[in-house]
Write a protein that holds these residues in place. Sequence first.
Motif, PDB file in Angstrom:
ATOM      1  N   ILE B   9       0.911  -1.311   0.017  1.00 48.23           N
ATOM      2  CA  ILE B   9       0.096  -0.164  -0.066  1.00 48.23           C
ATOM      3  C   ILE B   9       1.126   1.180  -0.068  1.00 48.23           C
ATOM      4  N   GLY B  10       0.659   2.071  -0.977  1.00 48.77           N
ATOM      5  CA  GLY B  10       1.661   3.435  -1.071  1.00 48.77           C
ATOM      6  C   GLY B  10       2.628   3.286  -2.074  1.00 48.77           C
ATOM      7  N   ALA B  11       2.525   4.124  -3.070  1.00 44.87           N
ATOM      8  CA  ALA B  11       3.619   4.182  -4.165  1.00 44.87           C
ATOM      9  C   ALA B  11       4.424   5.361  -4.091  1.00 44.87           C
ATOM     10  N   GLU B  33      -2.202   2.511  -4.920  1.00 46.88           N
ATOM     11  CA  GLU B  33      -1.952   3.929  -4.588  1.00 46.88           C
ATOM     12  C   GLU B  33      -3.117   4.769  -4.811  1.00 46.88           C
ATOM     13  N   ARG B  34      -3.419   5.563  -3.946  1.00 45.59           N
ATOM     14  CA  ARG B  34      -4.574   6.296  -4.222  1.00 45.59           C
ATOM     15  C   ARG B  34      -4.476   7.366  -5.373  1.00 45.59           C
ATOM     16  N   GLY B  35      -3.427   8.034  -5.487  1.00 41.00           N
ATOM     17  CA  GLY B  35      -3.079   8.894  -6.558  1.00 41.00           C
ATOM     18  C   GLY B  35      -2.241   8.415  -7.477  1.00 41.00           C
ATOM     19  N   GLY B  40       1.896  11.573  -2.266  1.00 42.90           N
ATOM     20  CA  GLY B  40       2.192  11.713  -0.623  1.00 42.90           C
ATOM     21  C   GLY B  40       3.318  12.447  -0.600  1.00 42.90           C
ATOM     22  N   THR B  41       4.139  12.174   0.534  1.00 44.26           N
ATOM     23  CA  THR B  41       5.417  13.001   0.867  1.00 44.26           C
ATOM     24  C   THR B  41       6.709  13.035  -0.122  1.00 44.26           C
ATOM     25  N   SER B  42       6.665  11.876  -0.894  1.00 46.35           N
ATOM     26  CA  SER B  42       8.106  11.669  -1.615  1.00 46.35           C
ATOM     27  C   SER B  42       8.108  12.545  -2.830  1.00 46.35           C
ATOM     28  N   GLY B  47      14.916  16.947  -2.211  1.00 46.73           N
ATOM     29  CA  GLY B  47      15.577  16.478  -3.019  1.00 46.73           C
ATOM     30  C   GLY B  47      17.155  16.395  -2.701  1.00 46.73           C
ATOM     31  N   LEU B  48      17.495  16.343  -1.334  1.00 46.89           N
ATOM     32  CA  LEU B  48      18.941  16.260  -1.078  1.00 46.89           C
ATOM     33  C   LEU B  48      19.153  14.799  -0.814  1.00 46.89           C
ATOM     34  N   LEU B  49      20.291  14.383  -1.718  1.00 45.27           N
ATOM     35  CA  LEU B  49      20.858  12.897  -1.891  1.00 45.27           C
ATOM     36  C   LEU B  49      21.990  13.016  -0.481  1.00 45.27           C
ATOM     37  N   ALA B 207       3.339   8.653   6.173  1.00 43.06           N
ATOM     38  CA  ALA B 207       3.013   9.473   7.321  1.00 43.06           C
ATOM     39  C   ALA B 207       1.518   9.195   7.677  1.00 43.06           C
ATOM     40  N   TRP B 208       1.106   8.350   6.537  1.00 39.75           N
ATOM     41  CA  TRP B 208      -0.419   7.856   6.735  1.00 39.75           C
ATOM     42  C   TRP B 208      -0.312   6.448   7.399  1.00 39.75           C
ATOM     43  N   ALA B 209       0.722   5.936   7.701  1.00 37.96           N
ATOM     44  CA  ALA B 209       0.879   4.631   8.177  1.00 37.96           C
ATOM     45  C   ALA B 209      -0.339   3.965   8.995  1.00 37.96           C
ATOM     46  N   PRO B 224       3.744  12.440  12.182  1.00 37.94           N
ATOM     47  CA  PRO B 224       3.710  13.142  10.868  1.00 37.94           C
ATOM     48  C   PRO B 224       4.383  14.459  11.290  1.00 37.94           C
ATOM     49  N   THR B 225       5.474  15.099  10.696  1.00 38.39           N
ATOM     50  CA  THR B 225       5.917  16.328  10.907  1.00 38.39           C
ATOM     51  C   THR B 225       6.291  17.053   9.844  1.00 38.39           C
ATOM     52  N   PRO B 226       5.442  18.032   9.068  1.00 40.19           N
ATOM     53  CA  PRO B 226       5.663  18.577   8.039  1.00 40.19           C
ATOM     54  C   PRO B 226       6.688  19.577   8.020  1.00 40.19           C
ATOM     55  N   GLY B 343       9.133   5.975   8.347  1.00 41.87           N
ATOM     56  CA  GLY B 343      10.403   6.651   9.152  1.00 41.87           C
ATOM     57  C   GLY B 343      11.247   6.777   7.851  1.00 41.87           C
ATOM     58  N   GLY B 344      12.578   6.925   8.116  1.00 41.73           N
ATOM     59  CA  GLY B 344      13.703   7.039   7.217  1.00 41.73           C
ATOM     60  C   GLY B 344      13.565   8.312   6.271  1.00 41.73           C
ATOM     61  N   LYS B 345      14.201   8.253   5.031  1.00 41.23           N
ATOM     62  CA  LYS B 345      14.485   9.228   4.148  1.00 41.23           C
ATOM     63  C   LYS B 345      14.460   8.876   2.601  1.00 41.23           C
TER      64      LYS B 345
HETATM   65  C1  LIG Z   1      10.080  18.740   3.992  1.00 41.47           C
HETATM   66  C2  LIG Z   1      10.784  17.616   3.850  1.00 41.47           C
HETATM   67  C3  LIG Z   1      11.798  17.114   3.098  1.00 41.47           C
HETATM   68  C4  LIG Z   1      12.533  16.206   3.103  1.00 41.47           C
HETATM   69  N1  LIG Z   1      13.689  16.218   2.313  1.00 41.47           N
HETATM   70  C5  LIG Z   1      14.410  15.109   2.237  1.00 41.47           C
HETATM   71  C6  LIG Z   1      15.680  15.268   1.481  1.00 41.47           C
HETATM   72  O1  LIG Z   1      15.968  16.285   1.104  1.00 41.47           O
HETATM   73  N2  LIG Z   1      16.256  14.019   1.395  1.00 41.47           N
HETATM   74  C7  LIG Z   1      15.917  12.832   1.754  1.00 41.47           C
HETATM   75  O2  LIG Z   1      16.636  11.799   1.639  1.00 41.47           O
HETATM   76  N3  LIG Z   1      14.748  12.952   2.511  1.00 41.47           N
HETATM   77  C8  LIG Z   1      13.873  13.796   2.540  1.00 41.47           C
HETATM   78  N4  LIG Z   1      12.651  13.982   3.211  1.00 41.47           N
HETATM   79  C9  LIG Z   1      12.042  12.569   3.651  1.00 41.47           C
HETATM   80  C10 LIG Z   1      11.406  11.658   2.580  1.00 41.47           C
HETATM   81  O3  LIG Z   1      10.877  12.725   1.840  1.00 41.47           O
HETATM   82  C11 LIG Z   1      10.343  10.663   3.040  1.00 41.47           C
HETATM   83  O4  LIG Z   1      11.093  10.089   4.057  1.00 41.47           O
HETATM   84  C12 LIG Z   1       9.623   9.881   2.131  1.00 41.47           C
HETATM   85  O5  LIG Z   1       9.204  10.633   1.035  1.00 41.47           O
HETATM   86  C13 LIG Z   1       8.662   9.164   2.710  1.00 41.47           C
HETATM   87  O6  LIG Z   1       8.464   8.271   1.648  1.00 41.47           O
HETATM   88  P1  LIG Z   1       7.216   7.150   1.976  1.00 41.47           P
HETATM   89  O7  LIG Z   1       7.199   6.403   0.588  1.00 41.47           O
HETATM   90  O8  LIG Z   1       7.427   6.411   3.119  1.00 41.47           O
HETATM   91  O9  LIG Z   1       5.761   8.115   2.196  1.00 41.47           O
HETATM   92  P2  LIG Z   1       5.210   8.749   1.017  1.00 41.47           P
HETATM   93  O10 LIG Z   1       5.784   9.150  -0.100  1.00 41.47           O
HETATM   94  O11 LIG Z   1       4.088   9.670   1.781  1.00 41.47           O
HETATM   95  O12 LIG Z   1       4.328   7.526   0.447  1.00 41.47           O
HETATM   96  C14 LIG Z   1       2.917   7.124   1.008  1.00 41.47           C
HETATM   97  C15 LIG Z   1       1.971   6.785  -0.083  1.00 41.47           C
HETATM   98  O13 LIG Z   1       0.725   5.915   0.256  1.00 41.47           O
HETATM   99  C16 LIG Z   1      -0.434   6.696  -0.203  1.00 41.47           C
HETATM  100  N5  LIG Z   1      -1.548   6.178   0.633  1.00 41.47           N
HETATM  101  C17 LIG Z   1      -1.927   6.663   1.843  1.00 41.47           C
HETATM  102  N6  LIG Z   1      -3.029   6.080   2.417  1.00 41.47           N
HETATM  103  C18 LIG Z   1      -3.204   5.442   1.082  1.00 41.47           C
HETATM  104  C19 LIG Z   1      -4.482   4.446   1.088  1.00 41.47           C
HETATM  105  N7  LIG Z   1      -5.409   4.368   1.984  1.00 41.47           N
HETATM  106  N8  LIG Z   1      -4.766   3.773  -0.234  1.00 41.47           N
HETATM  107  C20 LIG Z   1      -3.790   3.964  -1.005  1.00 41.47           C
HETATM  108  N9  LIG Z   1      -2.630   4.650  -0.935  1.00 41.47           N
HETATM  109  C21 LIG Z   1      -2.374   5.586   0.280  1.00 41.47           C
HETATM  110  C22 LIG Z   1      -0.083   7.997  -0.479  1.00 41.47           C
HETATM  111  O14 LIG Z   1      -0.786   8.588  -1.301  1.00 41.47           O
HETATM  112  C23 LIG Z   1       1.320   8.143  -0.815  1.00 41.47           C
HETATM  113  O15 LIG Z   1       1.713   8.141  -2.095  1.00 41.47           O
HETATM  114  C24 LIG Z   1      12.090  15.081   3.493  1.00 41.47           C
HETATM  115  C25 LIG Z   1      10.828  15.023   4.128  1.00 41.47           C
HETATM  116  C26 LIG Z   1      10.179  16.324   4.300  1.00 41.47           C
HETATM  117  C27 LIG Z   1       8.819  16.298   4.915  1.00 41.47           C
END
Ligand SMILES: Cc1cc2nc3c(=O)[nH]c(=O)nc-3n(C[C@H](O)[C@H](O)[C@H](O)COP(=O)(O)OP(=O)(O)OC[C@H]3O[C@@H](n4cnc5c(N)ncnc54)[C@H](O)[C@@H]3O)c2cc1C
Lengths: 243, 392
Positions: B9-11, B33-35, B40-42, B47-49, B207-209, B224-226, B343-345
């Motif tokens: 769940i989640g792309a 994935e719902r979008g 979501g966040t990604s 964009g910092l590696l 963040a929606w986990a 969740p910390t924006p 969590g993570g990055k």
């Molecule tokens: C401001 C900010 C800056 C950052 N900068 C960096 C950086 O420079 N370098 C770095 O390495 N990391 C950075 N990070 C961290 C990184 O962006 C996140 O850790 C990462 O994007 C999280 O990815 P994820 O796949 O876990 O979550 P998400 O990208 O949020 O993916 C979760 C997906 O689940 C989907 N979803 C949720 N609920 C449902 C449902 N019920 N049904 C279907 N789909 C659902 C959502 O639509 C979403 O697409 C930053 C984070 C923030 C907030």
Amino acid sequence: MSPAKWNIILKIHRQKQGEAPHFEEFPMQVDPDEYVLDAVERVWAFMDRSLCFRHACHHSTCGACGMRVNDVEKLTCITPIREVTRDGATLKVEPLRNFPVVSDLAVDMGTFYSRMETVGARAVLPVSEAEIENPPTTWDADESQYIRLADCIECGLCISACPAAATSTEYLGPAVLAGAQDQGLKRNLKLLELVDSEDGLWRCHSAFECTAVCPSFVDPARRIMDLRMQVIEERFKRLFRKP
Amino acid sequence: MSKPHAIIIGAGFTGTATAHDLALRGFDVTVIERGDICHGTSGRTHGLLHSGGRYAVKDQESAIECITENTILRRIVPQVIEPNGGLFIALDESDLAYAEQFIESCEECHIPLEEIKPQEALRREPHINPRVLTAFMIPDGTFDPLRLALAFAGTAKRNGAKFRTYTEVKKLITDGKGNITGVNLLDLKSGKSAELYADIVVNATGAWAGEIVETVGVNVPVKPTPGVMVAFEQRFVQRTVNRLNKPGDGDIVLPQRRMVVVGTTSFEVDSLDYVPVLEDHVKLMIERGAQLIPAIAGAKIRGKYMATRPLIGGGEGRSVARTFKCYDHKEMHNLDGLVTITGGKATTLRAMAEKTADVVCTKLGINAPCVTAETPLLSYRQYYLQPNEDFS
Ligand SMILES: Cc1cc2nc3c(=O)[nH]c(=O)nc-3n(C[C@H](O)[C@H](O)[C@H](O)COP(=O)(O)OP(=O)(O)OC[C@H]3O[C@@H](n4cnc5c(N)ncnc54)[C@H](O)[C@@H]3O)c2cc1C
Ligand code: SF4
């Protein structure tokens, strides 16, 4: 101090599979300095969870959020509401033209991306091979290690705005031809056959709509003209090479 | 024997990387994935590696994860990375005082570091603050967020993974004996509902986990910390620029296409689906960004945006560890068939996927090693070249 809020009606193109397309109106309060995409996302968050739209980076680096806003192609994440409507007015949002609609505002990028792949449009360019508007004052010898992304974000706005693209689904379209120009026939002569064709360079009739809507300074129209010159040069070369 | 089926769940970064890993380990994978990808966040990541330099002093576990993964990503997905390196610059006495710890910690974490003189720093990056007192070069980089996820998703697809986008998971299905057996779906493109079953469900909703596992009455400690970011219309630098000090607000500027992006802040919210871009945070980004690159003060803003970090565990904002966690709900809540990864990055997406796939394989008794660190990814465009799954 934040400016006064505006009341606008967001008029969104809706289309679910097996249904006829129609518009749905969402009256909402907005900050005129927020972006069109913010308003669209709020419709999804608070008013209608079934709204389908593409978006990712929210700052014009990914190219996912291209839409037609009041009949003009816009990258909605960097288009302030203030620039496209006024307090009390309607703001019409539609999917890009010349792409198949997946649902609502979301379109299918498959054919477009596959053409970009065919011409080898590169996403990452070494600095030495890319034009930069504001280069640092000096480049030193090891600068070749600095690589930067090319500027076409594959948003498809140019394809949607192009009158020639509307006449043929086979037309490669501005971004693809721009990608080929960036590659250059010198680097990849195999592109010649592809672009020197009816659905390649010669379908373009220089409307320049692509350059007008491009959010990323790619100037596809100029690149198409340049690629035509390259093709003509190549034809001449072949003419004189013959015994 | 038929292949084991995994639903992810989640792309975002985590879900797409896990799909890639599990597909290579012989799973039948379906991503829901719902979008579209990166809804979501990604997509909105800075964009910092990360080289790990930012975390070296305070959080060595994260720093080591970063330098390891930074090196691997440069190898397997160079197509989306600008490997330009980064500068940490000192502008005042407090920054200079931090330098000693910084050098020591980077060495401990094996993060390559080169101190350069102010004139040299200014020669390489003429737009940085001319008051620079000293500078360090480290192997930071930048990446294109959407295309990073697309490269993982596209390669996973070529290896057989299926993607159902614009499809929302409404709830988890249980067998009545405390095991998760599948998910209830709503296809947003057609309005049709469906059930989908699997041997394992991976919750990669960032963040929606918490919202997903709430449907079966349990919770995970995600906070969740924006944070807010601002993009400016000029590419002032070719490398990332960090303030040489402990991590704070608005202390990273990085180049992207013809822009620079300044980030970020850290705050808490109630509603996750729409987080407003706070105007005072934007002001702070301009102010802090201009300390690093003075020209930012007069530059045209191109975009203001925000994203929500899925931080794990307790603690406040920046003090929360930046590492990731994979929860087996069998161990946590005696619920079998469900794993949550959060969590993570962005930088650690591959490692997060490896860890998750390891947990999944152990649970299902499958012996398949991880090969993602040695497997170059295909072109990110592959994702759109192959059609997505629909309900028939
Ligand atoms: C401001 C900010 C800056 C950052 N900068 C960096 C950086 O420079 N370098 C770095 O390495 N990391 C950075 N990070 C961290 C990184 O962006 C996140 O850790 C990462 O994007 C999280 O990815 P994820 O796949 O876990 O979550 P998400 O990208 O949020 O993916 C979760 C997906 O689940 C989907 N979803 C949720 N609920 C449902 C449902 N019920 N049904 C279907 N789909 C659902 C959502 O639509 C979403 O697409 C930053 C984070 C923030 C907030
Ligand atoms: S050329 Fe410009 S408008 Fe066309 S896809 Fe590329 S960035 Fe978008």
